[in-house]
Design a protein around this motif. Structure first.
Motif, mmCIF file in Angstrom:
data_model
loop_
_atom_site.group_PDB
_atom_site.id
_atom_site.type_symbol
_atom_site.label_atom_id
_atom_site.label_comp_id
_atom_site.label_asym_id
_atom_site.label_seq_id
_atom_site.Cartn_x
_atom_site.Cartn_y
_atom_site.Cartn_z
ATOM 1 N N UNK A 189 0.521 -15.301 -5.103
ATOM 2 C CA UNK A 189 1.049 -14.990 -3.776
ATOM 3 C C UNK A 189 0.970 -13.482 -3.589
ATOM 4 N N UNK A 190 0.247 -13.037 -2.560
ATOM 5 C CA UNK A 190 0.105 -11.613 -2.254
ATOM 6 C C UNK A 190 0.993 -11.295 -1.061
ATOM 7 N N UNK A 191 1.807 -10.256 -1.186
ATOM 8 C CA UNK A 191 2.732 -9.856 -0.126
ATOM 9 C C UNK A 191 2.419 -8.414 0.257
ATOM 10 N N UNK A 226 2.161 -13.570 5.456
ATOM 11 C CA UNK A 226 1.836 -12.805 6.654
ATOM 12 C C UNK A 226 3.091 -12.601 7.503
ATOM 13 N N UNK A 227 2.989 -11.774 8.527
ATOM 14 C CA UNK A 227 4.121 -11.559 9.429
ATOM 15 C C UNK A 227 3.607 -11.177 10.807
ATOM 16 N N UNK A 245 -3.986 -6.164 4.286
ATOM 17 C CA UNK A 245 -4.725 -5.152 3.542
ATOM 18 C C UNK A 245 -4.977 -5.604 2.097
ATOM 19 N N UNK A 246 -4.166 -6.515 1.574
ATOM 20 C CA UNK A 246 -4.370 -7.022 0.229
ATOM 21 C C UNK A 246 -5.560 -7.951 0.101
ATOM 22 N N UNK A 247 -6.215 -8.272 1.228
ATOM 23 C CA UNK A 247 -7.382 -9.153 1.174
ATOM 24 C C UNK A 247 -8.346 -8.895 2.304
ATOM 25 N N UNK A 256 2.091 -10.680 -6.190
ATOM 26 C CA UNK A 256 1.559 -9.320 -6.097
ATOM 27 C C UNK A 256 2.177 -8.679 -4.861
ATOM 28 N N UNK A 257 2.925 -7.613 -5.042
ATOM 29 C CA UNK A 257 3.644 -6.974 -3.945
ATOM 30 C C UNK A 257 3.173 -5.531 -3.805
#
Length: 883
Positions: free
Chosen positions: A97-99, A132-133, A109-111, A171-172
């Motif tokens: 999980x990428x935040x 996402x947000x 931006x993480x992907x 991943x934060x």
């Protein structure tokens, strides 16, 4: 000129008028193309912000969970990343999980390109998710609501992957780091390894003369300005103001370098510029209470690193509650989150390494030498190296014993031993570090902490004054329309709004740019006017850098002078407090009681387990002497697990590793002395195979250090002695007669000699630990042995003799010896009965033989019987010992 020796330097054109014409044409064409790129940027901005849920992900995704439908609604959502064509995910591998940070910019931006955090994880076969947000927050949304939503996302991910071997990796990035850490402190059971990249967790920390951003709160008088900005936005905080703070850090790049780089390389740089600006210009909003909580408690108050935050439900947010490994990735070139801010929470929470172990925490840190803040989670080179290595070795990170480690990544060369065991082009290793190593990086100064503590107190005073005397009037004057216009006219947002096809004066540029591209005539690099242009650009950039250094130096001196004043600190209330301004959060009585119970449980496990536990204990013992672990060694472990029919699950392996690591920390001597007992029930072939496997694992990396080699030799002796005992057990099919007076070369004494040859470790066992080990052995030994070994020698000898009355003529001699010398024999038995084999045989064979020879035969026979019983109680079956 060609023979002058300077033919390597391009000679300028001889005709200055021709050179001037060529440069003027090129400069005009570059100007048109530059303006057209800015026009495209504006169009891109409008299209991006018109989307319902804008993000900059480069991969397709599908919606899984909508945070707006949760009991505590938030503007967050959970996306599942669809694997690209030709890539399949493995259901056994743990999900990622990428935040992304919600610190002024939008998500993705993480992907946003294939070589990214998400791209690396999904190509490695891991299912990937993204938090996402939306640009606008939900009404009444708070930081705690976002934390609860993130916990709900993880629950959903865990439910979707029931076969995954391990909890999700999170991943934060940047500001998402502290948010995820807070969530993990409250719901630790949901998390696998946590990777925080460029995440500030200790906001007062920093290096003098290098990190000026930490002074801004004090120079602006605290958080009252944040409250005023939210009031001017009609209850919402415009994230563009946060981005403006980042822009102000580097005026040379903001005012000149970034735009000049596009202008000078407009033929090749346009696409990269547009892709980055799509994210950089996608500003989002936060609720006023959200940003106020962040600034008051984190940026200015710095309460997270000392467990000073309590939720509305009354739960203390203590980062020591996190049970998952924490990987902290930071860089010396990051002026937004420097290494002291990324790592300062560790010495804030822990006073020594023992406390880290007591809380069962595994902390890994990696410090890059030069990459900037955005490069930590955006750079392709970082994705190919650091993120690739973390991802491919995530299971290894998950099973690391508690402690502090530094991740070191070395290039893989033809000379690298066992290079085929390392994934990719690098070799990852984890070197053990101490709390002092972290303190050296953080370089904390108590006098600076007093200054920041004064800022926090004065900030509270100023905020209270603002809320009492200014806020009511300001809120009465602000309308939704005025707030919207203030947002659209923000200095960072205005260029995106004006330079686009919506502006009639800008739209015609597209046609002119099309004709310029058709007749493009770039100037030669040897043109003297182009060289002059480059020199002018360097002068502008250098001038702005000098101005920045002067500004930052003045800010630091002002901050140190004002808040270092004893009068200011007294006015802030610090004069009435004694001791350091930021005290250690302390340990609760409940945790102390838990640790006492945990210690007792661990001591009870000293002699429990079997061959697997012994092998793992050997691995930890030798690797502890080596001072670190290597991915090549873990690759062999993974291979062995894959080939084994009855291999432990990853969680079982992790639990065993952690238990054994703590056992070795509590009492390494007792743990090693108990090794023969762990091996006693295994076959010779299994013992030999385990020893060879562990040797291959330990020697898979670089050559072992002298200390590690010595520890490995020690383990080899223990395993080989156990193998010989196992061979004797297999050769003995029936009980043999008990001899009257075994010679010093008898098998039992040979075994004692072999155990005695094992060199002792430097550390000495504590008397309480030794007694605990004796009790554990006595409780866990086979029932037939301790019954005879734990009684006085007279009773023990009589019982043994009665069982073998028909087989031995030594019965009368043994009973007579027991009657004539019961007390000495009892003392001798009491000293040896409850000890492991290694402890019982601590005396050299020669000394034992001399003692036996000096005593009467009857007494020797009695003592031999007692020792034989005691040795059987230390881990040998009683039937085999009577042989």
């Amino acid at each position: 000129m060609a023979d002058s020796g300077n033919d390597r330097v391009p000679a300028p054109p001889m005709n200055p008028w021709t050179a001037a014409y060529e440069y003027a044409l090129d400069a005009w064409q570059r100007g048109v193309l530059y303006a057209d790129v800015l026009r495209q940027r504006g169009n891109q901005y409008h299209d991006h912000m018109a989307k319902r849920a804008p993000n900059v992900l480069s991969m397709e995704s599908e919606f899984v969970l909508d945070g707006r439908e949760l009991p505590r609604p938030v503007n967050y959502g959970l996306l599942r990343i669809k694997p690209p064509e030709g890539v399949e995910t493995d259901p056994i591998k743990r999900p990622f999980l990428v935040v992304d940070p919600r610190a002024g910019h939008g998500p993705g931006i993480g992907g946003f390109k294939p070589e990214s955090e998400i791209g690396v994880a999904i190509r490695a076969g891991h299912p990937c998710y993204f938090a996402t947000f939306l640009p606008q927050p939900m009404p009444e949304q708070t930081v705690e609501d976002v934390m609860m939503a993130e916990a709900r996302f993880l629950e959903e991910i865990i439910a979707l992957h029931p076969d995954a071997e391990g909890k999700p990796v999170v991943v934060a990035n940047c500001q998402a780091g502290w948010q995820i850490m807070m969530t993990a402190a409250i719901r630790p059971e949901l998390f696998g390894p946590i990777i925080v990249a460029g995440a500030p967790l200790s906001y007062w920390a920093g290096w003098r003369g290098m990190n000026p951003m930490r002074y801004s709160g004090g120079l602006l008088g605290g958080s009252w300005l944040t409250a005023m900005t939210s009031d001017l936005g009609n209850g919402k905080f415009d994230g563009a103001w946060l981005v403006q703070n980042f822009e102000n850090l580097n005026p040379a790049n903001t005012l000149w370098s970034k735009q000049y780089n596009l202008y000078s390389k407009v033929d090749t740089e346009a696409q990269r510029y547009l892709s980055f600006e799509k994210w950089w210009g996608g500003h989002v909003f936060l609720n006023g209470p959200e940003i106020q909580y962040i600034v008051d408690n984190l940026f200015v108050g710095n309460r997270l690193a000392t467990a000073g935050l309590v939720t509305s439900d009354g739960i203390r947010i203590d980062l020591r509650n996190i049970r998952s490994p924490i990987v902290v990735f930071c860089s010396k070139g990051d002026n937004i989150t420097p290494p002291p801010q990324a790592l300062g929470w560790i010495p804030d929470l822990y006073q020594n390494e023992a406390e880290v172990l007591a809380h069962g925490q595994t902390i890994v840190y990696a410090v890059h030498e030069s990459i900037g803040h955005l490069g930590i989670f955006v750079s392709g080179s970082v994705a190919r190296k650091e993120h690739q290595e973390f991802t491919s070795n995530i299971d290894m990170i998950d099973v690391l014993p508690p402690g502090i480690y530094e991740a070191e990544i070395a290039d893989k060369t033809p000379d690298t031993p066992n290079a085929d065991l390392a994934f990719g082009n690098y070799v990852l290793s984890f070197e053990q570090r101490t709390l002092d190593d972290v303190r050296t990086i953080v370089d904390r100064k108590e006098e600076d902490d007093r200054r920041f503590a004064a800022v926090a107190r004065i900030s509270d005073i100023n905020l209270g004054m603002y809320r009492s005397f200014v806020q009511p009037w300001l809120r009465a004057m602000v309308t939704p329309q005025s707030a919207e216009w203030a947002q659209r006219l923000h200095p960072l947002r205005l260029p995106y709004e004006l330079i686009s096809d919506r502006n009639p004066a800008i739209a015609p540029i597209a046609k002119v740019a099309e004709q310029v591209r058709a007749h493009r005539q770039p100037v030669s690099e040897s043109n003297p006017f182009l060289m002059a242009q480059e020199m002018f650009s360097n002068w502008v950039e250098t001038s702005l850098n000098i101005w920045q250094e002067m500004r930052d130096s003045a800010d630091e001196r002002t901050f140190m002078g004002v808040y270092g004043s004893p009068l200011v600190q007294d006015l802030a209330g610090l004069g009435a407090r004694s001791g350091p301004p930021r005290k250690h959060p302390g340990v609760s009585p409940e945790h102390r009681r838990f640790m006492e119970e945990r210690t007792a449980d661990l001591r009870s496990l000293l002699q429990e387990g079997g061959l697997r536990v012994a092998a793992i204990r050997m691995l930890l013992y030798v690797s502890g002497a080596e001072g670190g672990l290597d991915e090549r060694s873990f690759a062999l472990i993974r291979k062995v697990r894959a080939e084994s029919d009855n291999a432990m699950t990853l969680q079982e392996f992790k639990d065993t590793i952690r238990d054994q690591a703590l056992i070795l920390t509590l009492d390494s001597d007792a743990a090693i002395q108990a090794m023969p007992r762990l091996l006693d029930k295994s076959s010779p072939a299994a013992i030999r195979d385990a020893l060879n496997t562990m040797k291959h694992v330990l020697e898979a990396a670089e050559p072992l250090s002298p200390a590690a080699r010595e520890s490995l030799t020690e383990m080899e002796r223990i395993f080989e002695a156990a193998e010989r005992r196992a061979q004797k057990r297999e050769q003995t099919h029936a009980p043999a007669q008990l001899t009257l007076a075994p010679s010093p070369t008898a098998p039992s004494l040979s075994l004692i000699d072999a155990a005695a040859q094992v060199p002792a470790k430097t550390a000495k066992p504590h008397p309480a630990a030794a007694k605990s080990a004796e009790d554990s052995v006595a409780k866990s030994a086979p029932k037939s042995a301790p019954k005879s070994a734990g009684k006085p020698a007279a009773k023990s000898a009589a019982k043994s003799a009665s069982k073998s009355a028909a087989k031995s003529a030594a019965k009368s001699a043994t009973q007579a010896a027991a009657r004539s010398d019961a007390k000495p024999a009892a003392n001798s038995t009491g000293k040896t009965a409850g000890k492991p084999a290694d402890t019982a045989g601590a005396k050299p064979a020669a000394k034992t033989a001399a003692k036996r020879a000096a005593k009467p035969a009857a007494k020797s026979a009695s003592k031999s019987a007692s020792k034989s019983a005691g040795h059987a109680g230390a881990g040998q079956p009683a039937k085999a010992k009577r042989a």
